[in-house]
Design a protein around this motif. Structure first.
Motif, PDB file in Angstrom:
ATOM      1  N   ALA A   1       0.824  -1.206   0.000  1.00 54.94           N
ATOM      2  CA  ALA A   1       0.000   0.000   0.000  1.00 54.94           C
ATOM      3  C   ALA A   1       0.863   1.262   0.000  1.00 54.94           C
ATOM      4  N   ASN A   2       2.035   1.170   0.593  1.00 52.69           N
ATOM      5  CA  ASN A   2       2.915   2.343   0.672  1.00 52.69           C
ATOM      6  C   ASN A   2       4.133   2.217  -0.249  1.00 52.69           C
ATOM      7  N   ASN A   3       4.061   1.267  -1.218  1.00 51.74           N
ATOM      8  CA  ASN A   3       5.162   1.049  -2.165  1.00 51.74           C
ATOM      9  C   ASN A   3       6.488   0.748  -1.472  1.00 51.74           C
ATOM     10  N   ALA A   4       6.411   0.047  -0.375  1.00 46.46           N
ATOM     11  CA  ALA A   4       7.626  -0.321   0.351  1.00 46.46           C
ATOM     12  C   ALA A   4       8.457  -1.292  -0.471  1.00 46.46           C
ATOM     13  N   PRO A   5       9.776  -1.118  -0.527  1.00 48.61           N
ATOM     14  CA  PRO A   5      10.622  -2.071  -1.249  1.00 48.61           C
ATOM     15  C   PRO A   5      10.546  -3.451  -0.606  1.00 48.61           C
ATOM     16  N   ILE A   6      10.686  -4.475  -1.421  1.00 45.66           N
ATOM     17  CA  ILE A   6      10.521  -5.848  -0.972  1.00 45.66           C
ATOM     18  C   ILE A   6      11.798  -6.629  -1.266  1.00 45.66           C
ATOM     19  N   GLN A   7      12.203  -7.444  -0.318  1.00 46.56           N
ATOM     20  CA  GLN A   7      13.275  -8.407  -0.545  1.00 46.56           C
ATOM     21  C   GLN A   7      12.687  -9.804  -0.394  1.00 46.56           C
ATOM     22  N   ALA A   8      12.911 -10.649  -1.377  1.00 52.86           N
ATOM     23  CA  ALA A   8      12.365 -12.005  -1.351  1.00 52.86           C
ATOM     24  C   ALA A   8      13.496 -13.010  -1.575  1.00 52.86           C
ATOM     25  N   THR A   9      13.512 -14.055  -0.756  1.00 52.76           N
ATOM     26  CA  THR A   9      14.547 -15.080  -0.859  1.00 52.76           C
ATOM     27  C   THR A   9      13.905 -16.453  -0.768  1.00 52.76           C
ATOM     28  N   LEU A  10      14.212 -17.317  -1.722  1.00 52.55           N
ATOM     29  CA  LEU A  10      13.739 -18.696  -1.697  1.00 52.55           C
ATOM     30  C   LEU A  10      14.618 -19.489  -0.736  1.00 52.55           C
ATOM     31  N   VAL A  11      13.983 -20.204   0.208  1.00 53.07           N
ATOM     32  CA  VAL A  11      14.725 -20.969   1.206  1.00 53.07           C
ATOM     33  C   VAL A  11      14.310 -22.427   1.100  1.00 53.07           C
ATOM     34  N   ASP A  12      15.271 -23.307   0.811  1.00 54.76           N
ATOM     35  CA  ASP A  12      14.930 -24.721   0.663  1.00 54.76           C
ATOM     36  C   ASP A  12      15.047 -25.458   1.993  1.00 54.76           C
ATOM     37  N   ALA A  13      14.748 -26.755   1.961  1.00 54.47           N
ATOM     38  CA  ALA A  13      14.695 -27.547   3.191  1.00 54.47           C
ATOM     39  C   ALA A  13      16.049 -27.660   3.879  1.00 54.47           C
ATOM     40  N   THR A  14      17.129 -27.497   3.123  1.00 52.54           N
ATOM     41  CA  THR A  14      18.469 -27.592   3.706  1.00 52.54           C
ATOM     42  C   THR A  14      18.974 -26.248   4.216  1.00 52.54           C
ATOM     43  N   GLY A  15      18.170 -25.218   4.026  1.00 50.45           N
ATOM     44  CA  GLY A  15      18.595 -23.878   4.425  1.00 50.45           C
ATOM     45  C   GLY A  15      19.240 -23.091   3.309  1.00 50.45           C
ATOM     46  N   GLY A  16      19.343 -23.712   2.125  1.00 48.39           N
ATOM     47  CA  GLY A  16      19.911 -23.002   0.984  1.00 48.39           C
ATOM     48  C   GLY A  16      19.058 -21.806   0.609  1.00 48.39           C
ATOM     49  N   ARG A  17      19.699 -20.721   0.206  1.00 43.46           N
ATOM     50  CA  ARG A  17      18.991 -19.465  -0.048  1.00 43.46           C
ATOM     51  C   ARG A  17      19.264 -18.987  -1.476  1.00 43.46           C
ATOM     52  N   LEU A  18      18.198 -18.517  -2.143  1.00 44.10           N
ATOM     53  CA  LEU A  18      18.314 -17.998  -3.500  1.00 44.10           C
ATOM     54  C   LEU A  18      17.487 -16.728  -3.610  1.00 44.10           C
ATOM     55  N   PRO A  19      18.125 -15.565  -3.813  1.00 48.90           N
ATOM     56  CA  PRO A  19      17.362 -14.320  -3.950  1.00 48.90           C
ATOM     57  C   PRO A  19      16.416 -14.375  -5.154  1.00 48.90           C
ATOM     58  N   LEU A  20      15.207 -13.861  -4.969  1.00 47.15           N
ATOM     59  CA  LEU A  20      14.230 -13.745  -6.041  1.00 47.15           C
ATOM     60  C   LEU A  20      14.059 -12.257  -6.354  1.00 47.15           C
ATOM     61  N   SER A  21      14.478 -11.849  -7.512  1.00 47.44           N
ATOM     62  CA  SER A  21      14.480 -10.426  -7.853  1.00 47.44           C
ATOM     63  C   SER A  21      13.057  -9.893  -7.987  1.00 47.44           C
ATOM     64  N   VAL A  22      12.823  -8.699  -7.452  1.00 48.53           N
ATOM     65  CA  VAL A  22      11.544  -7.998  -7.552  1.00 48.53           C
ATOM     66  C   VAL A  22      11.842  -6.595  -8.068  1.00 48.53           C
ATOM     67  N   ASP A  23      11.208  -6.199  -9.193  1.00 49.51           N
ATOM     68  CA  ASP A  23      11.530  -4.889  -9.755  1.00 49.51           C
ATOM     69  C   ASP A  23      10.760  -3.781  -9.044  1.00 49.51           C
ATOM     70  N   GLU A  24      10.918  -2.553  -9.538  1.00 47.46           N
ATOM     71  CA  GLU A  24      10.327  -1.399  -8.865  1.00 47.46           C
ATOM     72  C   GLU A  24       8.802  -1.398  -8.930  1.00 47.46           C
ATOM     73  N   ARG A  25       8.239  -2.215  -9.831  1.00 43.84           N
ATOM     74  CA  ARG A  25       6.773  -2.315  -9.919  1.00 43.84           C
ATOM     75  C   ARG A  25       6.225  -3.434  -9.042  1.00 43.84           C
ATOM     76  N   GLY A  26       7.126  -4.159  -8.368  1.00 45.52           N
ATOM     77  CA  GLY A  26       6.697  -5.261  -7.532  1.00 45.52           C
ATOM     78  C   GLY A  26       6.587  -6.585  -8.275  1.00 45.52           C
ATOM     79  N   ILE A  27       7.042  -6.628  -9.529  1.00 49.93           N
ATOM     80  CA  ILE A  27       6.955  -7.851 -10.336  1.00 49.93           C
ATOM     81  C   ILE A  27       8.190  -8.717 -10.101  1.00 49.93           C
ATOM     82  N   PHE A  28       7.947 -10.000  -9.850  1.00 51.29           N
ATOM     83  CA  PHE A  28       9.060 -10.939  -9.687  1.00 51.29           C
ATOM     84  C   PHE A  28       9.707 -11.170 -11.050  1.00 51.29           C
TER      85      PHE A  28
END
Length: 221
Positions: free
Chosen positions: A64-91
């Motif tokens: 609602a306030n256009n807050a920036p978002i950080q998204a990270t995929l986390v697997d069962a082993t704890g592995g982490r993969l950033p998921l890019s989100v652009d300025e429009r909020g689109i993955f």
């Protein structure tokens, strides 16, 4: 992202409302099952790749306030993969089928008290240009309807049939026929639209300006 299969996913959105719990730091983190954040993505990816070459699925996470978002995929082993989100909020990066089948979570980090809404859309895969082959556009429309039927689940039953391709910001355009004559493209919400069934015999589509992002159109006129 304005086609007939662009739906606000209320159930998924409610899963990612960041609570307003009193905490000292300026950001909040919440883990969401990837299957809830990306509904229908697994079904889409199970459609053979050669049957969905001209269609993609898009997810937009907006605050609602256009807050920036950080998204990270986390697997069962704890592995982490950033998921890019652009300025429009689109993955701009989505999990693969293998990753989804491993039932990962997505870690969402945003400003404290942020609340989000999630939308998904099926989109045509088309370059931005001022000229297209009519046969190519007709094929994209047909493939889009097939893919939505296979991957859209219960939502596909309620979705209108895609009738054409719309060209945002192109202003105007014409269909060109084999004998050289032209016919203006109709406008839908101010955007020129090519509907193959209504312009039979057209061989090309020419636009006044390149579109920003070609999209599906479901209107009949």
């Amino acid at each position: 992202m304005k086609n007939a299969f662009s739906y606000p996913l209320a159930a998924a959105a409610s899963a990612i409302m960041l609570t307003a719990a009193p905490i000292a730091h300026a950001q909040e983190v919440q883990n969401v099952p990837a299957a809830k954040l990306f509904p229908y993505l697994e079904a889409f990816l199970k459609v053979p790749a050669h049957e969905r070459r001209q269609v993609k699925v898009s997810y937009r996470l907006r605050s609602a306030n256009n807050a920036p978002i950080q998204a990270t995929l986390v697997d069962a082993t704890g592995g982490r993969l950033p998921l890019s989100v652009d300025e429009r909020g689109i993955f701009t990066k989505l999990p693969t089928l293998a990753q989804l089948q491993a039932k990962p979570t997505v870690e969402l980090k945003a400003a404290k008290d942020s609340k989000f809404s999630l939308n998904m859309s099926f989109m045509p895969v088309l370059r931005s240009a001022t000229e297209y082959e009519a046969r190519e556009l007709a094929g994209v429309v047909a493939e889009g309807n097939t893919v939505i039927g296979k991957a859209g689940g219960i939502l596909a039953m309620a979705a209108p049939k895609m009738t054409g391709i719309e060209f945002p910001k192109s202003e105007s355009g014409v269909a060109v026929f084999g004998d050289g004559r032209t016919q203006p493209l109709p406008l839908s919400d101010g955007m020129p639209v090519f509907r193959p069934d209504q312009l039979k015999g057209a061989v090309k589509v020419r636009l006044a300006k390149p579109p920003s992002t070609p999209d599906f159109n479901s209107k009949k006129k």
